[in-house]
Design a protein around this motif. Structure first.
Motif, PDB file in Angstrom:
ATOM      1  N   ALA A   1       0.825  -1.207   0.000  1.00  0.00           N
ATOM      2  CA  ALA A   1       0.000   0.000   0.000  1.00  0.00           C
ATOM      3  C   ALA A   1       0.861   1.260   0.000  1.00  0.00           C
ATOM      4  O   ALA A   1       0.509   2.260  -0.629  1.00  0.00           O
ATOM      5  CB  ALA A   1      -0.928  -0.010   1.212  1.00  0.00           C
ATOM      6  N   ASN A   2       2.000   1.227   0.682  1.00  0.00           N
ATOM      7  CA  ASN A   2       2.880   2.397   0.746  1.00  0.00           C
ATOM      8  C   ASN A   2       3.517   2.738  -0.590  1.00  0.00           C
ATOM      9  O   ASN A   2       4.009   3.851  -0.775  1.00  0.00           O
ATOM     10  CB  ASN A   2       3.975   2.195   1.801  1.00  0.00           C
ATOM     11  CG  ASN A   2       3.505   2.570   3.178  1.00  0.00           C
ATOM     12  OD1 ASN A   2       2.752   3.513   3.348  1.00  0.00           O
ATOM     13  ND2 ASN A   2       3.958   1.838   4.172  1.00  0.00           N
ATOM     14  N   TRP A   3       3.548   1.798  -1.532  1.00  0.00           N
ATOM     15  CA  TRP A   3       4.073   2.120  -2.862  1.00  0.00           C
ATOM     16  C   TRP A   3       3.215   3.186  -3.528  1.00  0.00           C
ATOM     17  O   TRP A   3       3.648   3.846  -4.483  1.00  0.00           O
ATOM     18  CB  TRP A   3       4.182   0.871  -3.735  1.00  0.00           C
ATOM     19  CG  TRP A   3       5.413   0.086  -3.408  1.00  0.00           C
ATOM     20  CD1 TRP A   3       5.466  -1.058  -2.679  1.00  0.00           C
ATOM     21  CD2 TRP A   3       6.762   0.384  -3.778  1.00  0.00           C
ATOM     22  NE1 TRP A   3       6.771  -1.485  -2.560  1.00  0.00           N
ATOM     23  CE2 TRP A   3       7.587  -0.616  -3.229  1.00  0.00           C
ATOM     24  CE3 TRP A   3       7.354   1.407  -4.505  1.00  0.00           C
ATOM     25  CZ2 TRP A   3       8.969  -0.626  -3.393  1.00  0.00           C
ATOM     26  CZ3 TRP A   3       8.732   1.400  -4.668  1.00  0.00           C
ATOM     27  CH2 TRP A   3       9.519   0.394  -4.118  1.00  0.00           C
TER      28      TRP A   3
ATOM     29  N   VAL B   1       4.968   6.482  -3.395  1.00  0.00           N
ATOM     30  CA  VAL B   1       6.012   6.594  -4.420  1.00  0.00           C
ATOM     31  C   VAL B   1       5.372   6.929  -5.764  1.00  0.00           C
ATOM     32  O   VAL B   1       5.823   7.835  -6.477  1.00  0.00           O
ATOM     33  CB  VAL B   1       6.842   5.298  -4.506  1.00  0.00           C
ATOM     34  CG1 VAL B   1       7.904   5.412  -5.578  1.00  0.00           C
ATOM     35  CG2 VAL B   1       7.476   4.970  -3.161  1.00  0.00           C
ATOM     36  N   ALA B   2       4.306   6.214  -6.110  1.00  0.00           N
ATOM     37  CA  ALA B   2       3.621   6.463  -7.382  1.00  0.00           C
ATOM     38  C   ALA B   2       3.068   7.887  -7.435  1.00  0.00           C
ATOM     39  O   ALA B   2       3.188   8.563  -8.469  1.00  0.00           O
ATOM     40  CB  ALA B   2       2.490   5.455  -7.569  1.00  0.00           C
ATOM     41  N   SER B   3       2.522   8.364  -6.339  1.00  0.00           N
ATOM     42  CA  SER B   3       1.988   9.719  -6.285  1.00  0.00           C
ATOM     43  C   SER B   3       3.101  10.754  -6.462  1.00  0.00           C
ATOM     44  O   SER B   3       2.939  11.734  -7.187  1.00  0.00           O
ATOM     45  CB  SER B   3       1.280   9.937  -4.951  1.00  0.00           C
ATOM     46  OG  SER B   3       0.849  11.256  -4.833  1.00  0.00           O
ATOM     47  N   GLY B   4       4.217  10.539  -5.792  1.00  0.00           N
ATOM     48  CA  GLY B   4       5.355  11.451  -5.926  1.00  0.00           C
ATOM     49  C   GLY B   4       5.905  11.481  -7.337  1.00  0.00           C
ATOM     50  O   GLY B   4       6.269  12.539  -7.861  1.00  0.00           O
ATOM     51  N   LEU B   5       5.957  10.310  -7.965  1.00  0.00           N
ATOM     52  CA  LEU B   5       6.426  10.254  -9.349  1.00  0.00           C
ATOM     53  C   LEU B   5       5.465  10.988 -10.285  1.00  0.00           C
ATOM     54  O   LEU B   5       5.888  11.697 -11.202  1.00  0.00           O
ATOM     55  CB  LEU B   5       6.599   8.803  -9.793  1.00  0.00           C
ATOM     56  CG  LEU B   5       7.762   8.050  -9.156  1.00  0.00           C
ATOM     57  CD1 LEU B   5       7.685   6.566  -9.506  1.00  0.00           C
ATOM     58  CD2 LEU B   5       9.096   8.637  -9.581  1.00  0.00           C
ATOM     59  N   ALA B   6       4.174  10.832 -10.060  1.00  0.00           N
ATOM     60  CA  ALA B   6       3.173  11.519 -10.886  1.00  0.00           C
ATOM     61  C   ALA B   6       3.253  13.032 -10.687  1.00  0.00           C
ATOM     62  O   ALA B   6       3.032  13.791 -11.635  1.00  0.00           O
ATOM     63  CB  ALA B   6       1.784  11.005 -10.555  1.00  0.00           C
ATOM     64  N   ASP B   7       3.575  13.475  -9.487  1.00  0.00           N
ATOM     65  CA  ASP B   7       3.649  14.911  -9.197  1.00  0.00           C
ATOM     66  C   ASP B   7       4.874  15.588  -9.815  1.00  0.00           C
ATOM     67  O   ASP B   7       4.947  16.817  -9.827  1.00  0.00           O
ATOM     68  CB  ASP B   7       3.656  15.157  -7.684  1.00  0.00           C
ATOM     69  CG  ASP B   7       2.296  14.935  -7.062  1.00  0.00           C
ATOM     70  OD1 ASP B   7       1.310  14.822  -7.811  1.00  0.00           O
ATOM     71  OD2 ASP B   7       2.232  14.863  -5.821  1.00  0.00           O
ATOM     72  N   MET B   8       5.811  14.817 -10.330  1.00  0.00           N
ATOM     73  CA  MET B   8       6.996  15.416 -10.940  1.00  0.00           C
ATOM     74  C   MET B   8       6.654  16.226 -12.189  1.00  0.00           C
ATOM     75  O   MET B   8       7.419  17.080 -12.602  1.00  0.00           O
ATOM     76  CB  MET B   8       8.025  14.345 -11.280  1.00  0.00           C
ATOM     77  CG  MET B   8       8.725  13.799 -10.087  1.00  0.00           C
ATOM     78  SD  MET B   8       9.946  12.594 -10.581  1.00  0.00           S
ATOM     79  CE  MET B   8      10.526  12.068  -8.995  1.00  0.00           C
TER      80      MET B   8
ATOM     81  N   PHE C   1      11.442  -1.627   3.512  1.00  0.00           N
ATOM     82  CA  PHE C   1      12.661  -0.830   3.407  1.00  0.00           C
ATOM     83  C   PHE C   1      12.811  -0.262   1.999  1.00  0.00           C
ATOM     84  O   PHE C   1      13.070   0.934   1.827  1.00  0.00           O
ATOM     85  CB  PHE C   1      13.886  -1.684   3.789  1.00  0.00           C
ATOM     86  CG  PHE C   1      15.161  -0.901   3.817  1.00  0.00           C
ATOM     87  CD1 PHE C   1      15.442  -0.054   4.885  1.00  0.00           C
ATOM     88  CD2 PHE C   1      16.085  -1.003   2.798  1.00  0.00           C
ATOM     89  CE1 PHE C   1      16.617   0.676   4.920  1.00  0.00           C
ATOM     90  CE2 PHE C   1      17.256  -0.284   2.833  1.00  0.00           C
ATOM     91  CZ  PHE C   1      17.535   0.560   3.894  1.00  0.00           C
ATOM     92  N   ALA C   2      12.630  -1.094   0.986  1.00  0.00           N
ATOM     93  CA  ALA C   2      12.755  -0.635  -0.404  1.00  0.00           C
ATOM     94  C   ALA C   2      11.706   0.425  -0.729  1.00  0.00           C
ATOM     95  O   ALA C   2      12.003   1.410  -1.424  1.00  0.00           O
ATOM     96  CB  ALA C   2      12.619  -1.821  -1.350  1.00  0.00           C
ATOM     97  N   CYS C   3      10.516   0.232  -0.222  1.00  0.00           N
ATOM     98  CA  CYS C   3       9.446   1.202  -0.445  1.00  0.00           C
ATOM     99  C   CYS C   3       9.824   2.568   0.125  1.00  0.00           C
ATOM    100  O   CYS C   3       9.691   3.596  -0.539  1.00  0.00           O
ATOM    101  CB  CYS C   3       8.171   0.684   0.215  1.00  0.00           C
ATOM    102  SG  CYS C   3       6.858   1.887   0.282  1.00  0.00           S
TER     103      CYS C   3
END
Length: 111
Positions: free
Chosen positions: A25-27, A30-37, A74-76
């Motif tokens: 779920a925490n990924w 990451v997906a949201s941050g990438l989309a906000d770029m 950790f990777a997430c």
């Protein structure tokens, strides 16, 4: 069913536990941050991005210390930390918190 898949399925960090579904779920962060770029840096919340950086740093440590060690979590959080630090640098640059790069003016050079 293969023995490796059975071992994963029934492991302490397998899909039958919160130690698997929490990181999955925490990924989304990451997906949201990438989309906000792709969005303008003026739309970034400096406060929220700072909180996300602190949150991911704390949970990176948790994922490393908890037994059994949760590599997926950790990777997430390593990925989220990288994305959020980049977003924070975009925000800081947009609001003048970072020094501006000096352009070299070729006309001012004398030969």
């Amino acid at each position: 069913m293969s023995s490796a898949f059975k071992a994963f399925l029934h492991s302490p960090v397998g899909p039958k536990t919160v130690h698997f579904w929490g990181p999955v779920a925490n990924w989304g962060f990451v997906a949201s941050g990438l989309a906000d770029m792709k969005k303008p840096p003026e739309l970034i919340s400096g406060n929220m991005t700072t909180v996300m950086c602190i949150y991911s740093a704390l949970f990176m440590r948790f994922a490393w210390v908890v037994q059994p060690r949760n590599y997926l979590l950790f990777a997430c959080h390593v990925s989220n930390e990288c994305v959020q630090l980049y977003q924070l640098s975009r925000w800081a640059g947009a609001y003048g918190y970072l020094p501006q790069k000096k352009e070299k003016n070729s006309a001012s050079k004398s030969h």
